[in-house]
Design a protein around this motif. Structure first.
Motif, PDB file in Angstrom:
ATOM      1  N   ASN A  41       0.850  -1.192   0.000  1.00  5.70           N
ATOM      2  CA  ASN A  41       0.000   0.000   0.000  1.00  5.70           C
ATOM      3  C   ASN A  41       0.886   1.244   0.000  1.00  5.70           C
ATOM      4  OD1 ASN A  41       0.742   0.600   2.667  1.00  5.70           O
ATOM      5  ND2 ASN A  41      -1.015  -0.515   3.528  1.00  5.70           N
ATOM      6  N   SER A  42       0.261   2.414   0.126  1.00  4.47           N
ATOM      7  CA  SER A  42       1.028   3.657  -0.035  1.00  4.47           C
ATOM      8  C   SER A  42       2.198   3.757   0.950  1.00  4.47           C
ATOM      9  CB  SER A  42       0.106   4.861   0.107  1.00  4.47           C
ATOM     10  OG  SER A  42      -0.543   4.802   1.359  1.00  4.47           O
ATOM     11  N   SER A  43       2.088   3.074   2.094  1.00  4.06           N
ATOM     12  CA  SER A  43       3.193   3.159   3.057  1.00  4.06           C
ATOM     13  C   SER A  43       4.450   2.445   2.558  1.00  4.06           C
ATOM     14  CB  SER A  43       2.771   2.609   4.421  1.00  4.06           C
ATOM     15  OG  SER A  43       2.615   1.223   4.334  1.00  4.06           O
TER      16      SER A  43
HETATM   17  C1  LIG Z   1      -0.476  -0.464   4.956  1.00  2.00           C
HETATM   18  O1  LIG Z   1      -0.348  -1.791   5.430  1.00  2.00           O
HETATM   19  C2  LIG Z   1       0.229  -1.883   6.724  1.00  2.00           C
HETATM   20  C3  LIG Z   1       0.362  -3.354   7.051  1.00  2.00           C
HETATM   21  O2  LIG Z   1       1.090  -4.017   6.081  1.00  2.00           O
HETATM   22  C4  LIG Z   1      -0.632  -1.176   7.736  1.00  2.00           C
HETATM   23  O3  LIG Z   1       0.003  -1.211   9.000  1.00  2.00           O
HETATM   24  C5  LIG Z   1      -0.817   0.282   7.313  1.00  2.00           C
HETATM   25  O4  LIG Z   1      -1.727   0.908   8.158  1.00  2.00           O
HETATM   26  C6  LIG Z   1      -1.345   0.354   5.880  1.00  2.00           C
HETATM   27  N1  LIG Z   1      -1.330   1.745   5.479  1.00  2.00           N
HETATM   28  C7  LIG Z   1      -2.256   2.269   4.704  1.00  2.00           C
HETATM   29  C8  LIG Z   1      -2.051   3.694   4.340  1.00  2.00           C
HETATM   30  O5  LIG Z   1      -3.231   1.646   4.304  1.00  2.00           O
END
Ligand SMILES: *[C@@H]1O[C@H](CO)[C@@H](O)[C@H](O)[C@H]1NC(C)=O
Ligand SMILES: *[C@@H]1O[C@H](CO)[C@@H](O)[C@H](O)[C@H]1NC(C)=O
Ligand SMILES: *[C@@H]1O[C@H](CO)[C@@H](O)[C@H](O)[C@H]1NC(C)=O
Ligand SMILES: *[C@@H]1O[C@H](CO)[C@@H](O)[C@H](O)[C@H]1NC(C)=O
Length: 220
Positions: A41-43
């Motif tokens: 995902n974006s992170s």
């Molecule tokens: C992305 O995924 C991680 C777990 O892999 C989660 O902790 C995080 O909140 C997610 N971030 C978004 C922006 O969805």
């Protein structure tokens, strides 16, 4: 009963993802066969852009497409760096030192963009990169050494890069076809990047677009 059958369905699906689909005989061979796509995902996308500009001045994410552009006169990533301009995603969360890893993405380079790296497999034992995929005058290239596709402008292409760390091998597939296989240059940690990163002889304007970015790992 319902619970156990849905659990069964999930297990079968998971097993299905990891079996050799070619062996079943109904799917064409594919570079992702035997790999699982990891959550992204974006992170997982760290945007690297000229230090003096805002992210949205050199990168946009619109309707599932990542747009990257820089000008040859742009500043580098950090104030004290002497690197050329870039706008790139550095994939984070999946740095690796062993195993068999794969990057998949659909890329697009508009006519005119040249002298630029559009995808990197970062780090090697005695070098910054194991792989750079670059564009020079319409040619898609492995560094400046080998032509992968003679003319790449203005069309979407599918890129798959597989890095087998243990075997020390890298394979590059364009539109599902193996274009190049080479020995890597060692190193103990790697990650993937894509976007635009000027390389010398660069055009004034450089752009690439990416969609469907995936990081995959070979099933054990
Ligand atoms: C992305 O995924 C991680 C777990 O892999 C989660 O902790 C995080 O909140 C997610 N971030 C978004 C922006 O969805
Ligand atoms: C690409 O750009 C060049 C220079 O502007 C132009 O001469 C050429 O016709 C363009 N090619 C295509 C396929 O649009
Ligand atoms: C890695 O890149 C930096 C910045 O471009 C450069 O100064 C350095 O010499 C490179 N290192 C190697 C080992 O090529
Ligand atoms: C690649 O590595 C293999 C050993 O794994 C070696 O036999 C081969 O000569 C190498 N190829 C090149 C081009 O260096």
């Amino acid at each position: 009963m319902e619970m156990s059958s849905s659990l069964l369905a999930v297990s079968i699906f998971t097993i299905f993802l990891c079996i050799d689909r070619k062996a079943i005989g109904w799917a064409p061979p594919d570079p992702t066969e035997g790999f699982v796509s990891l959550p992204l995902n974006s992170s997982n996308f760290q945007i690297q852009k000229p230090w003096n500009l805002l992210e949205n001045q050199r990168y946009r994410f619109i309707d599932g497409i990542h747009w990257f552009w820089v000008f040859s006169t742009d500043q580098s990533l950090s104030r004290n760096s002497n690197t050329k301009p870039r706008s790139e995603i550095r994939i984070r969360g999946y740095d690796y030192s062993s195993g068999v890893w794969q990057f998949e993405g659909y890329g697009y380079v508009p006519n005119g963009t040249s002298g630029v790296c559009i995808m990197q497999l970062f780090r090697a034992k005695n070098a910054n990169t194991t792989l750079m995929i670059r564009v020079y005058d319409g040619k898609l290239m492995y560094y400046k050494r080998e032509i992968l596709v003679p003319y790449i402008y203005d069309e979407w292409f599918r890129l798959n890069v597989i890095h087998d760390v243990g075997a020390g091998k890298v394979s590059i597939f364009i539109n599902g076809i193996l274009k190049l296989e080479f020995n890597d240059s060692g190193g103990t940690f790697h990650y993937f990047k894509c976007g635009v990163y000027a390389q010398g002889d660069d055009s004034y304007y450089m752009e690439s677009r990416w969609k469907g970015i995936k990081v995959l790992k070979k099933c054990d």
